[in-house]
Each structure stands twice: as structure tokens, then as C-alpha cells.
Design a protein around this motif. Structure first.
Motif, PDB file in Angstrom:
ATOM      1  N   SER A  67       0.980  -0.963  -0.478  1.00  0.00           N
ATOM      2  CA  SER A  67       0.442   0.038  -0.136  1.00  0.00           C
ATOM      3  C   SER A  67       0.955   1.494  -0.248  1.00  0.00           C
ATOM      4  CB  SER A  67      -0.797   0.327   1.534  1.00  0.00           C
ATOM      5  OG  SER A  67      -0.505  -0.490   2.365  1.00  0.00           O
ATOM      6  N   GLY A  68       1.993   1.005   0.087  1.00  0.00           N
ATOM      7  CA  GLY A  68       2.428   2.188   0.095  1.00  0.00           C
ATOM      8  C   GLY A  68       2.943   3.004  -1.137  1.00  0.00           C
ATOM      9  N   MET A  69       2.085   1.724  -2.352  1.00  0.00           N
ATOM     10  CA  MET A  69       2.537   2.618  -3.173  1.00  0.00           C
ATOM     11  C   MET A  69       1.013   3.812  -3.317  1.00  0.00           C
ATOM     12  SD  MET A  69       4.048   2.165  -6.879  1.00  0.00           S
ATOM     13  CE  MET A  69       3.270   2.067  -8.294  1.00  0.00           C
ATOM     14  N   GLY A  70       0.689   3.878  -2.490  1.00  0.00           N
ATOM     15  CA  GLY A  70      -0.818   4.961  -2.577  1.00  0.00           C
ATOM     16  C   GLY A  70       0.363   6.434  -2.943  1.00  0.00           C
ATOM     17  N   TYR A  71       1.567   6.658  -2.171  1.00  0.00           N
ATOM     18  CA  TYR A  71       2.093   7.926  -1.834  1.00  0.00           C
ATOM     19  C   TYR A  71       2.370   8.061  -3.154  1.00  0.00           C
ATOM     20  CZ  TYR A  71       4.552  11.903  -0.377  1.00  0.00           C
ATOM     21  OH  TYR A  71       5.030  12.821  -0.157  1.00  0.00           O
ATOM     22  N   PRO A  72       3.089   7.096  -3.849  1.00  0.00           N
ATOM     23  CA  PRO A  72       3.987   7.982  -5.104  1.00  0.00           C
ATOM     24  C   PRO A  72       2.142   8.120  -6.417  1.00  0.00           C
ATOM     25  CG  PRO A  72       5.049   5.646  -4.888  1.00  0.00           C
ATOM     26  CD  PRO A  72       3.929   6.260  -3.447  1.00  0.00           C
ATOM     27  N   LEU A  73       2.084   7.148  -6.569  1.00  0.00           N
ATOM     28  CA  LEU A  73       0.578   7.444  -7.385  1.00  0.00           C
ATOM     29  C   LEU A  73      -0.073   8.265  -7.276  1.00  0.00           C
ATOM     30  CD1 LEU A  73      -0.410   3.634  -7.666  1.00  0.00           C
ATOM     31  CD2 LEU A  73       0.467   4.759  -9.405  1.00  0.00           C
ATOM     32  N   SER A  74      -0.653   8.920  -5.802  1.00  0.00           N
ATOM     33  CA  SER A  74      -1.323   9.697  -5.264  1.00  0.00           C
ATOM     34  C   SER A  74      -0.331  11.388  -6.457  1.00  0.00           C
ATOM     35  CB  SER A  74      -1.500  10.229  -4.296  1.00  0.00           C
ATOM     36  OG  SER A  74      -2.475   8.616  -4.304  1.00  0.00           O
ATOM     37  N   LYS A  75       0.216  11.029  -5.365  1.00  0.00           N
ATOM     38  CA  LYS A  75       1.425  12.212  -5.743  1.00  0.00           C
ATOM     39  C   LYS A  75       1.745  13.105  -7.691  1.00  0.00           C
ATOM     40  CE  LYS A  75       6.194  14.313  -4.411  1.00  0.00           C
ATOM     41  NZ  LYS A  75       7.529  13.751  -3.466  1.00  0.00           N
ATOM     42  N   ARG A  76       2.105  12.108  -8.244  1.00  0.00           N
ATOM     43  CA  ARG A  76       2.370  12.212  -9.761  1.00  0.00           C
ATOM     44  C   ARG A  76       0.812  12.096 -10.491  1.00  0.00           C
ATOM     45  NH1 ARG A  76       5.656   8.419 -13.081  1.00  0.00           N
ATOM     46  NH2 ARG A  76       4.948   8.745 -15.015  1.00  0.00           N
ATOM     47  N   PHE A  77      -0.238  11.898  -9.775  1.00  0.00           N
ATOM     48  CA  PHE A  77      -1.755  11.606 -10.733  1.00  0.00           C
ATOM     49  C   PHE A  77      -2.390  12.270  -9.816  1.00  0.00           C
ATOM     50  CE2 PHE A  77      -0.159   8.065 -12.311  1.00  0.00           C
ATOM     51  CZ  PHE A  77       0.693   8.529 -13.600  1.00  0.00           C
ATOM     52  N   PRO A  78      -2.569  12.717  -9.227  1.00  0.00           N
ATOM     53  CA  PRO A  78      -3.703  13.915  -8.237  1.00  0.00           C
ATOM     54  C   PRO A  78      -4.682  13.939  -7.839  1.00  0.00           C
ATOM     55  CG  PRO A  78      -1.865  15.965  -8.732  1.00  0.00           C
ATOM     56  CD  PRO A  78      -1.831  14.852  -9.674  1.00  0.00           C
ATOM     57  N   GLY A  79      -4.837  14.247  -9.458  1.00  0.00           N
ATOM     58  CA  GLY A  79      -7.204  13.806  -9.665  1.00  0.00           C
ATOM     59  C   GLY A  79      -7.297  13.052  -9.714  1.00  0.00           C
ATOM     60  N   ARG A  80      -6.101  11.659 -10.072  1.00  0.00           N
ATOM     61  CA  ARG A  80      -7.210  10.236  -9.667  1.00  0.00           C
ATOM     62  C   ARG A  80      -6.901   9.412  -8.306  1.00  0.00           C
ATOM     63  NH1 ARG A  80      -4.351   9.030 -15.157  1.00  0.00           N
ATOM     64  NH2 ARG A  80      -3.596  10.485 -15.952  1.00  0.00           N
ATOM     65  N   ARG A  81      -8.402   9.123  -8.018  1.00  0.00           N
ATOM     66  CA  ARG A  81      -8.014   7.629  -7.064  1.00  0.00           C
ATOM     67  C   ARG A  81      -7.450   6.578  -7.189  1.00  0.00           C
ATOM     68  NH1 ARG A  81     -12.790  10.480  -8.808  1.00  0.00           N
ATOM     69  NH2 ARG A  81     -13.664   8.548  -8.355  1.00  0.00           N
ATOM     70  N   PHE A  82      -7.436   5.758  -5.788  1.00  0.00           N
ATOM     71  CA  PHE A  82      -6.583   5.048  -5.754  1.00  0.00           C
ATOM     72  C   PHE A  82      -6.913   4.418  -4.691  1.00  0.00           C
ATOM     73  CE2 PHE A  82      -3.647   7.526  -7.751  1.00  0.00           C
ATOM     74  CZ  PHE A  82      -3.666   6.781  -9.292  1.00  0.00           C
ATOM     75  N   HIS A  83      -7.700   2.849  -4.642  1.00  0.00           N
ATOM     76  CA  HIS A  83      -8.321   2.286  -3.793  1.00  0.00           C
ATOM     77  C   HIS A  83      -7.136   0.710  -3.600  1.00  0.00           C
ATOM     78  CE1 HIS A  83     -11.678   4.670  -4.796  1.00  0.00           C
ATOM     79  NE2 HIS A  83     -11.379   4.353  -5.271  1.00  0.00           N
ATOM     80  N   PHE A  84      -6.615  -0.079  -2.692  1.00  0.00           N
ATOM     81  CA  PHE A  84      -5.856  -0.513  -2.146  1.00  0.00           C
ATOM     82  C   PHE A  84      -7.166  -2.016  -1.131  1.00  0.00           C
ATOM     83  CE2 PHE A  84      -3.048   2.354  -3.556  1.00  0.00           C
ATOM     84  CZ  PHE A  84      -1.824   1.358  -3.096  1.00  0.00           C
ATOM     85  N   PRO A  85      -6.604  -3.151  -1.259  1.00  0.00           N
ATOM     86  CA  PRO A  85      -7.443  -3.910  -0.313  1.00  0.00           C
ATOM     87  C   PRO A  85      -7.743  -3.616   1.077  1.00  0.00           C
ATOM     88  CG  PRO A  85      -6.031  -5.115  -1.671  1.00  0.00           C
ATOM     89  CD  PRO A  85      -5.344  -3.538  -1.825  1.00  0.00           C
ATOM     90  N   SER A  86      -8.620  -3.785   1.173  1.00  0.00           N
ATOM     91  CA  SER A  86      -9.461  -3.662   2.503  1.00  0.00           C
ATOM     92  C   SER A  86      -8.154  -4.354   4.363  1.00  0.00           C
ATOM     93  CB  SER A  86     -10.577  -3.599   3.352  1.00  0.00           C
ATOM     94  OG  SER A  86      -9.932  -4.722   3.394  1.00  0.00           O
ATOM     95  N   THR A  87      -7.507  -4.346   3.374  1.00  0.00           N
ATOM     96  CA  THR A  87      -5.830  -5.221   4.584  1.00  0.00           C
ATOM     97  C   THR A  87      -4.890  -4.498   3.672  1.00  0.00           C
ATOM     98  OG1 THR A  87      -5.558  -6.400   2.470  1.00  0.00           O
ATOM     99  CG2 THR A  87      -7.007  -7.889   4.565  1.00  0.00           C
ATOM    100  N   GLU A  88      -4.665  -3.494   3.577  1.00  0.00           N
ATOM    101  CA  GLU A  88      -4.239  -2.555   3.612  1.00  0.00           C
ATOM    102  C   GLU A  88      -2.471  -3.380   3.497  1.00  0.00           C
ATOM    103  OE1 GLU A  88      -3.524   1.248   5.902  1.00  0.00           O
ATOM    104  OE2 GLU A  88      -5.699   1.214   5.024  1.00  0.00           O
ATOM    105  N   PRO A  89      -2.023  -4.188   2.689  1.00  0.00           N
ATOM    106  CA  PRO A  89      -0.700  -4.560   2.123  1.00  0.00           C
ATOM    107  C   PRO A  89       0.446  -3.911   2.739  1.00  0.00           C
ATOM    108  CG  PRO A  89      -2.883  -4.932   0.877  1.00  0.00           C
ATOM    109  CD  PRO A  89      -3.478  -4.028   1.014  1.00  0.00           C
ATOM    110  N   PHE A  90       0.996  -4.096   4.178  1.00  0.00           N
ATOM    111  CA  PHE A  90       1.981  -3.355   4.172  1.00  0.00           C
ATOM    112  C   PHE A  90       3.090  -4.436   4.213  1.00  0.00           C
ATOM    113  CE2 PHE A  90       3.707  -2.577   8.301  1.00  0.00           C
ATOM    114  CZ  PHE A  90       3.460  -1.055   7.902  1.00  0.00           C
ATOM    115  N   CYS A  91       4.094  -3.912   4.230  1.00  0.00           N
ATOM    116  CA  CYS A  91       5.778  -4.510   4.052  1.00  0.00           C
ATOM    117  C   CYS A  91       5.904  -4.540   5.129  1.00  0.00           C
ATOM    118  CB  CYS A  91       6.228  -4.985   2.884  1.00  0.00           C
ATOM    119  SG  CYS A  91       7.804  -5.265   3.133  1.00  0.00           S
ATOM    120  N   PRO A  92       6.463  -4.608   6.294  1.00  0.00           N
ATOM    121  CA  PRO A  92       6.972  -3.909   7.299  1.00  0.00           C
ATOM    122  C   PRO A  92       8.624  -3.344   7.107  1.00  0.00           C
ATOM    123  CG  PRO A  92       7.119  -6.438   8.297  1.00  0.00           C
ATOM    124  CD  PRO A  92       5.878  -5.912   6.994  1.00  0.00           C
TER     125      PRO A  92
END
Ligand code: CIZ
Length: 296
Positions: free
Chosen positions: A229-254
Motif C-alpha cells: 500500500s506504500g505505492m499509494g503515495y507516489p501514485l497520488s503524488k504523480r496523479f493528483p486528480g485520480r483515485r487509488f483504492h487498495f485492499p482493505s487489509t492494506e498490504p503492508f511490508c514491515p
């Protein structure tokens, strides 16, 4: 931050951040991207020091491509359970069982494992690498899901090492189906480390770098992203007007979240912890990487 910038100059350092790193680390970095792309970008700079904000195998890849630079990994405990599933001995054993086989190893692997391999590949070029090989048998390591995906796309029967990334493998088809119901207009983009039944539900299968391209070229507004889910940050930064949804489990790599600004500052100040690859291993691993790069 000020002292990081001062040290960055003093040490002639380039700071690299993987797409899954925390936002404050990505904002600090000179380059943000996937592991191989970052290592190659560093090689094109005059920097004398590379600070790799990612996990251990990524810093090793950078050390393989940048032997004349010091490679620092601000948190040496940042590992990768997928890379740990395969050892050089494991590859040698498989080679004995399949003496005619060519070994293709995903970039998510240690330098020692790359050194035992004929070709390296990324999730973005694994299909082309396998297609280019004429040998009767191909051993594919270490990601089983990526191997099965490549097998399906190319129609080549592979000898697959059964490793997996627990984060991608943990994304479940039921969760994806629910997300699709909630966002019927969204384009589904999945990382090929996901399970086959998850990839079946995707419109596009892409590496992290590939995801940026797909979003850009799709002209769509809404996306379901099946990766860490860390991928949400660079995607939203590069494409500010678009919406990105991730699985509710928020895949998280510690492992991807253990690097902090304090650790980056300390590593630049102390010029530690350094990641080094023995020269003999580095040269053999580089050969596998260069073979991959030579494929169109
Ligand atoms: O190699 C990388 O950077 C990883 C972990 C994945 C990707 O698709 O970029």
C-alpha cells in the motif's frame, strides 16, 4: 532534514527510495522507483555514496552496479522474506537435477543467488527474458506466483521455485471482488507477485514502474491497486486528480517501513552500515544482470 541535506552534499551522496518507502523518505530522495531502476539511475550519477532506502537485496543490487561508490543501507535489518527463500546451494542442487536448464532469477534475490543464475529478471521484463531463452528447460526463482504468471503468458513450462512475497501472496481474491463491486468503474492493476486467482481478476498486470505507465496511458480516473500500500503515495503524488483504492487489509511490508529520517542522517554521518558484495560474487551477479539488460 537540514543536516541530511548538508551531509548529502559533503558525502557527494545520492539518496534512493523504493516506491514502497514511507512518504517522508520518498520526499527526501533524489530518485524514487523500483530497485533495478534506482540502481541504474545511481550508476549514471557522479555521486560517491549511495544511500539506499529499501531492503537489503536492493542495496546489494546497487552495490553490484556501482562498485566504485559506497552503498549505505540506513537499516541493515531491512530484509525480504521472498529473497530469503532461495540460497545458492538450492540453485546448485536444482541445476544438478536439471543439467540442461537455464536459471532465471527475479531481482528480488541476494547477490549470491544472482551470481548462481544465468539471467536476472524484473517483474516488468520476466516475460521477455523467458521468451528470449531457447534452452529446453528453464528454472525460475524465487517467486512462484511470478513464475506461474510468466508460464501462463509465454506458454513455456518452467521449473518453479516455490517462494513467495507474503505481502502480495496475502492479497485474497474475495477482497478484490468486493473492491470491484464497490468501485465498478475502477481499472484493476495487479503486481505479478499476487496469486493466480487474483491476477485473473485484474485488467492489467504490472511491476511498480509499470503501474505508473498503465495509469498514465489508461486515461481512467479510478484504480484498484494490488500491491504494497506504500505505492499509494507516489501514485497520488504523480496523479493528483485520480483515485487509488487498495485492499482493505492494506498490504503492508514491515521491512519497507523501518527506514527513518534519523537513520538516514546517522548513516550519512557515520558512513555506515555499508553493504558490500565480494568481488567474485559481484562480477558473476553482474553478468546475470547484464544478460537481462541485453535483451531488447
Ligand atoms: O524490484 C522491485 O523494485 C520490486 C520489489 C517490485 C517492483 O515491481 O518494482
Amino acid at each position: 532534514m537540514e543536516s541530511i541535506n548538508r551531509l548529502r552534499g559533503e558525502r557527494q551522496a545520492v539518496i534512493l527510495a523504493h516506491n514502497y518507502q514511507p512518504p517522508e523518505i520518498q520526499d527526501l530522495a533524489d530518485f524514487v522507483g523500483d530497485s533495478l531502476g534506482l540502481a541504474r539511475q545511481a550508476a549514471e550519477t557522479e555521486a560517491r555514496t549511495v544511500v539506499f532506502c529499501g531492503v537489503h537485496f536492493m542495496a546489494e543490487t546497487s552495490a553490484i552496479l556501482n562498485p566504485d561508490k559506497v552503498t549505505l543501507l540506513p537499516e541493515p535489518g531491512a530484509g525480504c522474506p521472498l529473497a530469503d527463500t532461495v540460497t545458492p546451494e538450492g540453485i546448485r542442487t536444482l541445476r544438478k537435477l536439471h543439467p540442461e536448464a537455464v536459471v532465471v532469477t527475479y531481482v528480488n534475490s541476494t547477490a549470491a543467488v544472482k551470481a548462481e543464475s544465468d539471467y536476472c529478471c524484473t517483474s516488468g521484463n520476466a516475460v521477455q527474458v523467458v521468451r528470449s531463452i531457447e534452452a529446453p528447460e528453464i528454472i525460475f526463482t524465487p517467486d512462484g506466483n511470478l513464475g506461474r504468471y510468466v508460464q501462463k503468458v509465454t506458454g513455456r513450462k518452467l521449473i518453479i521455485w516455490e517462494g513467495c512475497c507474503p505481502i502480495h501472496d496475502g492479497i485474497r481474491a474475495g477482497d478484490v471482488r468486493r473492491l470491484k463491486e464497490e468501485h465498478p468503474g475502477a481499472l484493476v492493476i495487479a503486481h505479478p507477485e499476487c496469486r493466480p486467482e487474483v491476477l485473473e481478476l485484474a485488467d492489467e498486470v504490472a511491476s511498480t514502474s509499470g503501474m505508473f505507465r498503465v495509469v498514465e496511458e489508461s486515461g481512467r480516473e479510478e484504480f484498484i491497486i494490488l500491491t504494497e500500500s506504500g505505492m499509494g503515495y507516489p501514485l497520488s503524488k504523480r496523479f493528483p486528480g485520480r483515485r487509488f483504492h487498495f485492499p482493505s487489509t492494506e498490504p503492508f511490508c514491515p521491512d519497507m517501513k523501518v527506514i527513518t529520517l534519523e537513520k538516514v542522517e546517522r548513516s550519512l554521518r557515520e558512513m555506515e552500515p555499508r553493504i558490500t558484495v565480494p568481488e567474485e560474487t559481484r562480477v558473476r551477479a553482474l553478468r546475470a544482470v547484464e544478460r537481462m539488460l541485453s535483451i531488447g
